[in-house]
Design a protein around this motif. Sequence first.
Motif, short mmCIF file in Angstrom:
data_model
loop_
_atom_site.label_atom_id
_atom_site.label_comp_id
_atom_site.label_asym_id
_atom_site.label_seq_id
_atom_site.Cartn_x
_atom_site.Cartn_y
_atom_site.Cartn_z
N THR A 6 0.82 -1.22 0.00
CA THR A 6 0.00 0.00 0.00
C THR A 6 0.85 1.27 0.00
O THR A 6 0.34 2.35 0.30
CB THR A 6 -0.93 0.01 1.23
OG1 THR A 6 -0.16 -0.12 2.41
CG2 THR A 6 -1.94 -1.11 1.15
N LEU A 7 2.13 1.17 -0.33
CA LEU A 7 2.96 2.37 -0.45
C LEU A 7 2.35 3.32 -1.48
O LEU A 7 2.45 4.54 -1.36
CB LEU A 7 4.39 2.00 -0.84
CG LEU A 7 5.43 3.12 -0.77
CD1 LEU A 7 5.66 3.55 0.68
CD2 LEU A 7 6.74 2.67 -1.42
N LEU A 8 1.72 2.76 -2.48
CA LEU A 8 1.03 3.54 -3.51
C LEU A 8 -0.04 4.45 -2.92
O LEU A 8 -0.39 5.48 -3.50
CB LEU A 8 0.36 2.61 -4.52
CG LEU A 8 1.12 2.22 -5.78
CD1 LEU A 8 0.35 1.13 -6.50
CD2 LEU A 8 1.31 3.42 -6.69
N LEU A 9 -0.61 4.06 -1.78
CA LEU A 9 -1.74 4.79 -1.21
C LEU A 9 -1.30 5.90 -0.26
O LEU A 9 -2.13 6.49 0.41
CB LEU A 9 -2.66 3.82 -0.47
CG LEU A 9 -3.17 2.62 -1.25
CD1 LEU A 9 -4.17 1.83 -0.41
CD2 LEU A 9 -3.80 3.06 -2.57
N SER A 10 0.00 6.17 -0.20
CA SER A 10 0.49 7.19 0.75
C SER A 10 -0.14 8.55 0.49
O SER A 10 -0.39 9.32 1.42
CB SER A 10 2.01 7.29 0.65
OG SER A 10 2.61 6.06 0.94
N ASP A 11 -0.41 8.87 -0.78
CA ASP A 11 -1.10 10.11 -1.14
C ASP A 11 -2.24 9.73 -2.08
O ASP A 11 -2.12 9.82 -3.30
CB ASP A 11 -0.12 11.07 -1.82
CG ASP A 11 -0.74 12.45 -2.06
OD1 ASP A 11 -1.98 12.57 -2.00
OD2 ASP A 11 0.03 13.40 -2.31
N PRO A 12 -3.36 9.28 -1.53
CA PRO A 12 -4.43 8.74 -2.37
C PRO A 12 -5.00 9.75 -3.36
O PRO A 12 -5.37 9.39 -4.48
CB PRO A 12 -5.49 8.28 -1.36
CG PRO A 12 -5.16 9.00 -0.10
CD PRO A 12 -3.70 9.20 -0.11
#
Length: 850
Positions: free
Chosen positions: A515-521
């Motif tokens: 979920t590193l991708l979701l750090s700045d949703p």
Amino acid sequence: MPVGKSGGGLKRSVVTYDDLLEVALNLRWTWKIEARRLFASLDPEASPGALEWPHQLLLGLGRSRVTQLLNTDLDIAELAKAVVENFRSYDAKSAKTWFKTSHRGQKDLVVAYFAAEYSLTDSLPIFAGGLGTVAAEHLKASSALGVPVVGVGLLYRGTSHQWLDREGRQHEAWDMTSPSQMPIERARDVQGRVVQVTVSLPGRDIQVAVYRARVGRNQLLLLDSAVNSNSSSDQTLTARLYDSDVDIRFAQELILGVGGVRALAALDVEPVVMHLNEGHSAFAVLERVRRVMAQEGLSFEEARSVVRPGIVFTTHTPVAAGHDYFAPTVAQRFLAPYATQSGVELETLVSLGRVYPDNPSETFCPTVFAMRMAGHRNGVSRLHGRVTREQWALLWPRLPLEEVPIGHITNGVHLESWTTSQFSELFASTVDPKWDVTPGDPVMWSKLLNVDDAELWRVKNAARSELVEFTRRRARNELARRHAPSERVTSVTLLDPDRLTIGFVGRFVAYKRPTLLLSDPERLARLLKNPERPVQIVFAGKAHPDDESGKLLLQNMIEFAARYGLADRVVFIVDFDTTMDRALAQGADVWLNTPRRPLEACGVGGMKAGMNGALNFSTVDGWWDEARHDAEPGAAPIGFTIGTEGPYADEQTQDALDAESLYDVLENEIIPRFYERDDEGVPRAWVASMKQSMSTLAPTWDSLRMTREYTESYYLPGLAKVQQLRSGGAKSARDRAHELQRLRTNWPNLAVEVSARTPTPALNGQVEIVVKLGALDPADLRVQLWAASKGVARRPIDARLVERAGAEARYVATIERTGDVEADEIVARVLPSPMHTDGEAIAGLITWSP
């Protein structure tokens, strides 16, 4: 119709149903495109998933239907003839292989390869993740190279199927698969009798059935406790992969290790070299030692000296949770029968699995046991080798980290198994007609740079379209399973075959940071929804059934897609399997990998995708730590890197900086490069990177290279040493064990000190070292000087004996000036002489000067 065979080929106009069944029962079909095409042609209505079960496909069609097709359809008949002839010629004893050509005198080598899982095909569902992939790739490459390897594993009848509820939370459903449905058969000995072996468990012996799968030129033995004479509970011991019950887990490891060696013996296979993968198979060495004790009349320590050089132990994870730890009482219960069988004290046996052998309250770790019993140890990438030395350095106290005897061989993948058929056809027609025969040839792969850009782009577009269709089909099947309305099932239109597609496959576990991708949703949503340059993400993987935090990570991804209206372009493929793995590797444009450095051992998913024209987008971890340096100066980038090597202040800082890097590289480098097209609609810069990636990665990061390295670095040297130790009634082994025991007994009385050096202010000249020998002799020892230059350690310098006076010996070492260094930066040490150890570091046998 004649059925004679000659020269490995066929003397008949049409092959038979039995010929095709023979092909279907050799898992070489999993990586032969023509064989896959043949089975698909027999039943055009069969689903892609059904084509992973070709023997069941044949059984379902029946002998008469298949025979009719072979006799009436010329295309099928010709393809079948070509496939069968290819399989027969490949398996012929006269076939030339790398091993026969390069090591023709090594006829005694047989390698037993132990692993808890093998990811060969969905029709043999005995896998969970990366370890299974690497084990399968090793068997395939060994077959191609002609290295005689026998795989050993467990036959799991219970298969876990993943499903998500409406909130995106993972659940598991289990079903049982009969061996009769799998491409395996009961193993039989030379008299034709089915093989069954005995394994001792606390208070009882159980029977274990042995099955065999053919994997090209080699075979895979699978052990199954579902034998009628066993109790009902014992029949289920091997039912599930990585069972969380402690007693079942220990029993599985004994069945795999001890039962595996006994199965080999029952089949008249006595492997001098055994390759153990992870601690799950550690007990194979225990049974190997016991057998050598009986064969040569040796003690436990003497037999251990014989066996050790032939044991290769590979660890595949730097994460503590990836290793098993058992309470002392559990280890004692399960190992008691084997202590008796080996004539060794139970405490001695259990202590071999403890980091601190003298601490009886410490847990028993099979990884520690394997590390101590093996003669060769390695990680699965250069970085992982270094991390593993740090992780297990305590097993060699007082030894400098760089000398801890753990090396590395970086994993590789089997190119034929993963390269899409369209690429194979393109390469064969435009690169080299022998591509299918020599997939790892660097000269051949360099020719890929000359392939027409538009043609390469056309093939990649086709692969992406197939991934989109595969994902839609899986989604429809999942909706149908949930009994959704038929109109909803048929209206599924997930993804777009023209969008930049990011692929991700992996276990949902914290260190992988899925979920590193979701750090700045908000930022991610804007990038995905950009109307001019849209992006989509296809991902798959599982959390362990007992890992609630891992399940939450997966749920977070699903919730993000729902919250931002991205369910059509952030798509999760349910239920990981080899068919899905292949589709994602072949269809993705970018392969995302976000582990927290340095916790990724290797990461073979990016290798698979890279061979299919995907560009890797990864943190500086695992194999990418090595591969990213392979790009030619000034050439198109072979991929993209997230973050740096660090060091970072803490994990939170690392995650924040890596996330920022991820977004910046994706937005400013990857997306523009993909969408910048010429008048023909071809992204020339992107295709240039595809070419560089494929031509650079394929020849190096393949399993042929990996297996050659294991063979030449570990297998053959191990074979030679074991043969030398065992010759003449194992006299060398007896002598070595006796000498090591003498060294261990007298070592505490050794002392060493730097006595004097030439009077110079810098580190330059002669240094005198005095060793108090106790009961030992200078011939037993290796004395060395260690120095540091401005805080940087130098290589040790061997000292020469100049005088012995009673129980004291004086040595001199000469060093050259390298800078101003004070005398207190000079130390000496004493090690056993190489004649006792062949240069191997022996735990506890090292003494340093004050």
